[in-house]
Design a protein around this motif. Structure first.
Motif, PDB file in Angstrom:
ATOM      1  N   UNK A  23       0.794  -1.231   0.000  1.00 56.46           N
ATOM      2  CA  UNK A  23       0.000   0.000   0.000  1.00 56.46           C
ATOM      3  C   UNK A  23       0.831   1.288   0.000  1.00 56.46           C
ATOM      4  N   UNK A  24       2.122   1.185  -0.223  1.00 55.55           N
ATOM      5  CA  UNK A  24       2.940   2.371  -0.378  1.00 55.55           C
ATOM      6  C   UNK A  24       3.554   2.873   0.919  1.00 55.55           C
ATOM      7  N   UNK A  25       4.322   3.939   0.785  1.00 51.07           N
ATOM      8  CA  UNK A  25       5.050   4.501   1.925  1.00 51.07           C
ATOM      9  C   UNK A  25       4.099   5.006   3.004  1.00 51.07           C
ATOM     10  N   UNK A  26       4.582   4.982   4.241  1.00 50.89           N
ATOM     11  CA  UNK A  26       3.796   5.511   5.366  1.00 50.89           C
ATOM     12  C   UNK A  26       3.886   7.042   5.342  1.00 50.89           C
ATOM     13  N   UNK A  27       2.720   7.700   5.446  1.00 51.79           N
ATOM     14  CA  UNK A  27       2.666   9.164   5.349  1.00 51.79           C
ATOM     15  C   UNK A  27       3.171   9.830   6.628  1.00 51.79           C
ATOM     16  N   UNK A  28       2.847   9.261   7.755  1.00 50.66           N
ATOM     17  CA  UNK A  28       3.290   9.791   9.046  1.00 50.66           C
ATOM     18  C   UNK A  28       3.161   8.676  10.080  1.00 50.66           C
ATOM     19  N   UNK A  29       3.475   8.980  11.335  1.00 48.30           N
ATOM     20  CA  UNK A  29       3.452   7.946  12.366  1.00 48.30           C
ATOM     21  C   UNK A  29       2.036   7.416  12.602  1.00 48.30           C
ATOM     22  N   UNK A  30       1.021   8.260  12.393  1.00 47.93           N
ATOM     23  CA  UNK A  30      -0.351   7.830  12.624  1.00 47.93           C
ATOM     24  C   UNK A  30      -0.844   6.941  11.481  1.00 47.93           C
ATOM     25  N   UNK A  31      -0.384   7.222  10.270  1.00 48.59           N
ATOM     26  CA  UNK A  31      -0.679   6.332   9.140  1.00 48.59           C
ATOM     27  C   UNK A  31      -0.018   4.977   9.386  1.00 48.59           C
ATOM     28  N   UNK A  32       1.202   5.003   9.912  1.00 50.17           N
ATOM     29  CA  UNK A  32       1.917   3.763  10.222  1.00 50.17           C
ATOM     30  C   UNK A  32       1.149   2.929  11.247  1.00 50.17           C
ATOM     31  N   UNK A  33       0.718   3.563  12.347  1.00 48.71           N
ATOM     32  CA  UNK A  33       0.084   2.805  13.432  1.00 48.71           C
ATOM     33  C   UNK A  33      -1.301   2.312  13.027  1.00 48.71           C
ATOM     34  N   UNK A  34      -1.940   2.977  12.070  1.00 47.72           N
ATOM     35  CA  UNK A  34      -3.245   2.525  11.588  1.00 47.72           C
ATOM     36  C   UNK A  34      -3.116   1.290  10.702  1.00 47.72           C
ATOM     37  N   UNK A  35      -1.995   1.192  10.000  1.00 47.84           N
ATOM     38  CA  UNK A  35      -1.859   0.156   8.975  1.00 47.84           C
ATOM     39  C   UNK A  35      -1.150  -1.114   9.449  1.00 47.84           C
TER      40      UNK A  35
END
Length: 378
Positions: A58-70
């Motif tokens: 699904x591509x690069x993580x946009x920020x830390x919150x995008x990371x923790x959601x995914x």
């Protein structure tokens, strides 16, 4: 050693990055070497595979919150995230610096990482509930993204300590970066060369009673006691080329024990001598001092050799202001040379001396038109 060899070859070695690192060391699109996530303490193999797989899909993580959601928090738990922060893997998210992940503001019980994990738990629980509901197309309720309060960023020393803890090496720099002038001009032997002598009885014998000057960062220090109640100590120092262990016995320990502290930068003079009633050698410490004091205490004279054509107004202005701002007992000598006709003029400072300082050292190190030599006290 390999990090320094890469620097010598002009190859960049970058720290871990959540959007670029693979499991092992790898070359990125720019031809730079990127530290692998598999080299981090506290980050399990399952976590590494999960976050890399999600990034591929699904591509690069946009920020830390995008990371923790995914990413599944069963794989990326609190310990894993802490290690990733310490290593600098989230530095690509420039809106948050490392200290904010651990900062607890007044009146709150949770630090930044705990807030992030709590947000991820709520998000993933709500997402799963929506998927499993009778009305699967129901919009998922909006969850407010937590704000991490501002705080003072870690100093370079703090960052490096944590990096060393989880990666085994310094990634953002090295504690000795500020002492490259001393390491180059003050007769200090690199530790890899010192170890070659130390490990060879032939070389030791050939250099008996010769003074050795070494320097490095204390990475380990031990205060110990023999079975008979005598105190002794040991310390391990590290420079850009390697590390070595030094033992301190009897009076040497009493004299130097205050320097046996992890994180200190030391300058050590000593020589090899025969052990008592033995044909084996040991390294005897003559003096031990803080490396920070070397420029101030050891500089007798600084020689600057430069072609007249390279002397600019900025050069003259800097030297004049620096010498006036740092009075001391060291002398400054300029050697102006013209290479084609082999002409040379030497100019001395005849008035007051100056004290060698960090700004002058940095200026000389960064000036490619200058050749420097340092005369040492004693």
């Amino acid at each position: 050693f390999f990090m320094e060899e890469c620097k010598r070859m002009g190859l960049k070695v970058l720290g871990p990055d959540i959007n670029e690192s693979l499991k092992g060391f790898a070359v990125n699109k720019k031809g730079e070497i990127r530290f692998g996530l598999g080299g981090l303490k506290g980050v399990g193999e399952a976590a590494i595979e999960a976050l890399i797989e999600e990034r591929k899909k699904h591509g690069a993580y946009k920020d830390i919150f995008d990371f923790i959601k995914r990413v599944s928090q069963r794989a990326a738990n609190k310990k894993s995230i802490e290690s990733l922060v310490y290593s600098g893997a989230f530095d690509c998210f420039t809106d948050i610096h490392r200290a904010q992940y651990f900062y607890v503001s007044n009146g709150e019980a949770a630090n930044g990482i705990e807030k992030i994990i709590r947000f991820g738990n709520v998000y993933q629980t709500n997402k799963q509930s929506t998927v499993n509901s009778l009305f699967g197309d129901t919009a998922m309720p909006e969850i407010a993204t937590p704000k991490l309060p501002a705080c003072e960023a870690w100093s370079l020393t703090e960052k490096l300590d944590f990096e060393k803890e989880v990666t085994g090496m310094f990634m953002s720099g090295h504690p000795l970066d500020n002492f490259k002038f001393e390491l180059k001009y003050y007769g200090i032997m690199p530790l890899n060369e010192f170890n070659e002598v130390k490990e060879s009885a032939t070389l030791i014998a050939a250099n008996a009673n010769r003074n050795f000057r070494i320097a490095g960062l204390v990475t380990d220090a031990q205060h110990r006691m023999t079975k008979t109640g005598r105190e002794f100590g040991s310390l391990t120092i590290e420079d850009f080329s390697g590390k070595t262990e030094i033992m301190l016995w009897a009076d040497d320990y009493v004299r130097c024990k205050n320097y046996l502290e992890k994180g200190k930068n030391l300058l050590i003079n000593g020589f090899f001598k025969n052990r008592y009633n033995s044909d084996q050698y040991e390294f005897k410490v003559s003096t031990m001092n803080l490396l920070e004091m070397a420029k101030q205490n050891m500089t007798r004279q600084v020689d600057i050799s430069i072609e007249p054509a390279s002397i600019t107004k900025e050069f003259v202005t800097f030297v004049e202001k620096n010498v006036r701002a740092n009075p001391g007992k060291s002398s400054l000598r300029f050697n102006l040379y013209e290479p084609i006709e082999n002409l040379k003029v030497t100019l001395y400072t005849m008035e007051k001396g100056f004290m060698m300082n960090e700004e002058m050292a940095g200026f000389l190190m960064d000036n490619p038109d200058v050749e420097v030599s340092v005369g040492l006290v004693g």
